[in-house]
Design a protein around this motif. Structure first.
Motif, short mmCIF file in Angstrom:
data_model
loop_
_atom_site.label_atom_id
_atom_site.label_comp_id
_atom_site.label_asym_id
_atom_site.label_seq_id
_atom_site.Cartn_x
_atom_site.Cartn_y
_atom_site.Cartn_z
N ILE A 164 21.16 -13.09 50.24
CA ILE A 164 19.75 -13.17 49.86
C ILE A 164 19.63 -13.64 48.41
CG2 ILE A 164 19.08 -11.37 51.50
CD1 ILE A 164 18.86 -9.42 49.16
N PRO A 165 18.51 -14.29 48.05
CA PRO A 165 18.34 -14.75 46.67
C PRO A 165 17.94 -13.60 45.75
CG PRO A 165 16.43 -15.35 47.97
CD PRO A 165 17.41 -14.73 48.93
N TYR A 166 18.36 -13.70 44.48
CA TYR A 166 17.85 -12.78 43.47
C TYR A 166 16.33 -12.93 43.33
CZ TYR A 166 22.40 -11.37 41.51
OH TYR A 166 23.64 -10.84 41.32
N PRO A 199 7.86 -8.71 40.51
CA PRO A 199 8.21 -7.79 39.41
C PRO A 199 9.61 -7.20 39.52
CG PRO A 199 5.99 -7.36 40.21
CD PRO A 199 6.59 -8.35 41.16
N ASN A 200 10.12 -7.01 40.74
CA ASN A 200 11.46 -6.43 40.91
C ASN A 200 12.56 -7.30 40.31
OD1 ASN A 200 10.45 -7.75 43.65
ND2 ASN A 200 12.66 -8.13 43.53
N VAL A 201 12.28 -8.61 40.16
CA VAL A 201 13.27 -9.52 39.59
C VAL A 201 13.61 -9.12 38.15
CG1 VAL A 201 13.71 -11.93 38.94
CG2 VAL A 201 12.58 -11.40 41.10
N PHE A 202 12.65 -8.52 37.44
CA PHE A 202 12.91 -8.08 36.07
C PHE A 202 13.97 -6.98 36.01
CE2 PHE A 202 8.23 -9.30 35.72
CZ PHE A 202 8.53 -10.59 35.31
N SER A 231 17.42 -10.93 31.24
CA SER A 231 16.33 -11.72 30.66
C SER A 231 16.74 -13.16 30.38
CB SER A 231 15.83 -11.06 29.38
OG SER A 231 16.90 -10.95 28.44
N ALA A 232 18.04 -13.44 30.39
CA ALA A 232 18.53 -14.80 30.14
C ALA A 232 18.61 -15.61 31.43
CB ALA A 232 19.90 -14.76 29.49
N SER A 233 18.40 -14.98 32.57
CA SER A 233 18.56 -15.68 33.85
C SER A 233 17.35 -16.55 34.18
CB SER A 233 18.79 -14.68 34.97
OG SER A 233 17.62 -13.94 35.23
N GLU A 280 16.01 -16.77 37.13
CA GLU A 280 15.12 -16.00 37.99
C GLU A 280 14.16 -15.13 37.18
OE1 GLU A 280 18.74 -16.94 40.48
OE2 GLU A 280 18.38 -16.27 38.43
N TYR A 281 14.64 -14.53 36.11
CA TYR A 281 13.80 -13.72 35.23
C TYR A 281 12.69 -14.58 34.63
CZ TYR A 281 12.71 -10.09 31.75
OH TYR A 281 12.08 -9.11 30.99
N ASN A 282 13.06 -15.77 34.18
CA ASN A 282 12.07 -16.67 33.59
C ASN A 282 11.06 -17.18 34.61
OD1 ASN A 282 12.59 -17.30 30.59
ND2 ASN A 282 14.63 -17.25 31.47
N LEU A 283 11.52 -17.44 35.83
CA LEU A 283 10.59 -17.86 36.87
C LEU A 283 9.57 -16.76 37.15
CD1 LEU A 283 13.04 -19.59 39.40
CD2 LEU A 283 11.35 -20.72 37.95
N ALA A 284 10.04 -15.52 37.24
CA ALA A 284 9.14 -14.41 37.52
C ALA A 284 8.14 -14.18 36.39
CB ALA A 284 9.95 -13.14 37.77
N SER A 285 8.56 -14.44 35.15
CA SER A 285 7.69 -14.14 34.01
C SER A 285 6.83 -15.33 33.58
CB SER A 285 8.53 -13.67 32.82
OG SER A 285 9.43 -14.67 32.39
N ARG A 286 7.28 -16.55 33.87
CA ARG A 286 6.59 -17.71 33.29
C ARG A 286 5.99 -18.69 34.29
NH1 ARG A 286 11.37 -19.45 29.46
NH2 ARG A 286 10.25 -21.44 29.53
N VAL A 287 6.23 -18.49 35.58
CA VAL A 287 5.54 -19.33 36.57
C VAL A 287 4.16 -18.72 36.85
CG1 VAL A 287 5.50 -20.13 38.95
CG2 VAL A 287 7.62 -20.26 37.63
#
Length: 327
Positions: A57-59, A286-289, A294-296, A298-305
């Protein structure tokens, strides 16, 4: 369409229910297996497999994906994606392993088609964000219609030779509709807590067949109209935002119908500005956080898309209003 309860005579007289325009001849997902939620559509597929040792499964996904895996005791491994929202690892499946791939924002139809050639029957497509994506022959897939239309629950599964769905009870949904009714009478803000509570009620639910209420609401929808409106709104936004959007958007002809317009931006104030102007923006997820550093990516997609609504409630002038806030 379900008209009355099994074993019961059609009632005559009495009070009225909602007048829903049932589209008897609709072919939209008519071959799918109608269940009570997207996560239970996945559970149904997993139960139908002769054997599964692990699911990849994807992160970058919603944590509800874990619910059926934990329930059934199925092992899972995470994988990373790239900025094209595509798998960036060379995943070699062992015997009895399967790969879950997400059709992000409903814009990755072409990529999913390409993956189906590689993984074939070992592929499970999460189309929760891609209601209009065509099911692919021999490929297992799940859908969550409430991401696109106003229904309280429901999920759709596609799998060849799935277990007998009639062994499951029919769900009941009337007590999960308060947010839908409040939004009409009182506005989105007044119904938001009900929305959260009704979504929470879906957790831990056993597999059931889709309720009669949800089926009737689903079958009353003009999906052709919805698809056209969403595509038009998406096209307008993309025409103005493509140069500043850090997310590569596939050609509009390569996917059926978007869920939202995903705008990947470094403007950390944009989401707050949109919400202050009553443009409500969901966070995926939100669970991605918690799962990622924070360098990943996926983290940036969750926070900045910024998932800009493009749905059938809005016209082109509404999209222009959104653009005026962004710019």
């Amino acid at each position: 369409m379900v008209k009355n309860m099994p074993g019961m005579r059609q009632e005559i007289g009495g009070y009225f229910s909602f007048e829903l325009n049932q589209r008897e001849k609709t072919s939209f997902h008519s071959n799918g297996i109608y269940l009570n939620s997207g996560r239970n559509a996945l559970e149904y597929i997993l139960l139908s497999l002769p054997r599964i040792s692990k699911l990849w499964i994807p992160y970058f996904t919603c944590d509800v994906i874990l619910e059926p895996l934990l329930k059934l005791g199925i092992l899972y491994n995470f994988y990373h994606i790239n900025e094209r929202l595509e798998i960036c690892e060379d995943i070699q499946l062992e015997s009895d392993e399967y790969l879950l791939v997400t059709n992000y924002y409903g814009i990755k139809d072409k990529y999913i088609q390409e993956l189906s050639s590689q993984y074939s029957s070992k592929l499970i497509v999460d189309n929760a964000q891609a209601l209009f994506a065509e099911p692919i022959k021999w490929v297992k897939s799940i859908y969550s219609p409430r991401k696109y239309i106003g229904i309280p629950d429901g999920g759709i599964a596609y799998i060849k030779d799935g277990i007998d769905v009639h062994q499951f009870d029919i769900d009941v949904s009337y007590d999960r509709c308060s947010h839908l009714l409040k939004r009409i009478d009182l506005g989105a803000g007044e119904g938001y807590m009900d929305f959260k509570e009704n979504s929470y009620k879906l957790q831990g639910q056993p597999i059931k067949r889709m309720s009669r209420l949800t089926q009737n609401l689903f079958q009353a929808v003009n999906f052709d109209q919805i698809r056209n409106i969403r595509r038009d709104n998406f096209r307008l936004l993309h025409g103005s935002l493509s140069q500043t959007n850090k997310l590569p958007i596939p050609d509009l002809d390569s996917f059926s119908c978007p869920m939202v317009y995903p705008y990947y931006t470094d403007d950390c104030t944009l989401k707050k500005r949109l919400i202050e102007n009553k443009v409500f923006i969901a966070t995926y997820w939100p669970n991605v956080f918690e799962w990622c550093s924070s360098a990943s990516l996926e983290y940036n997609l969750a926070s900045r898309v910024i998932a800009i609504p493009v749905d059938q409630r809005y016209v082109l002038n509404d999209m222009k209003t959104v653009l005026s806030i962004i710019k």
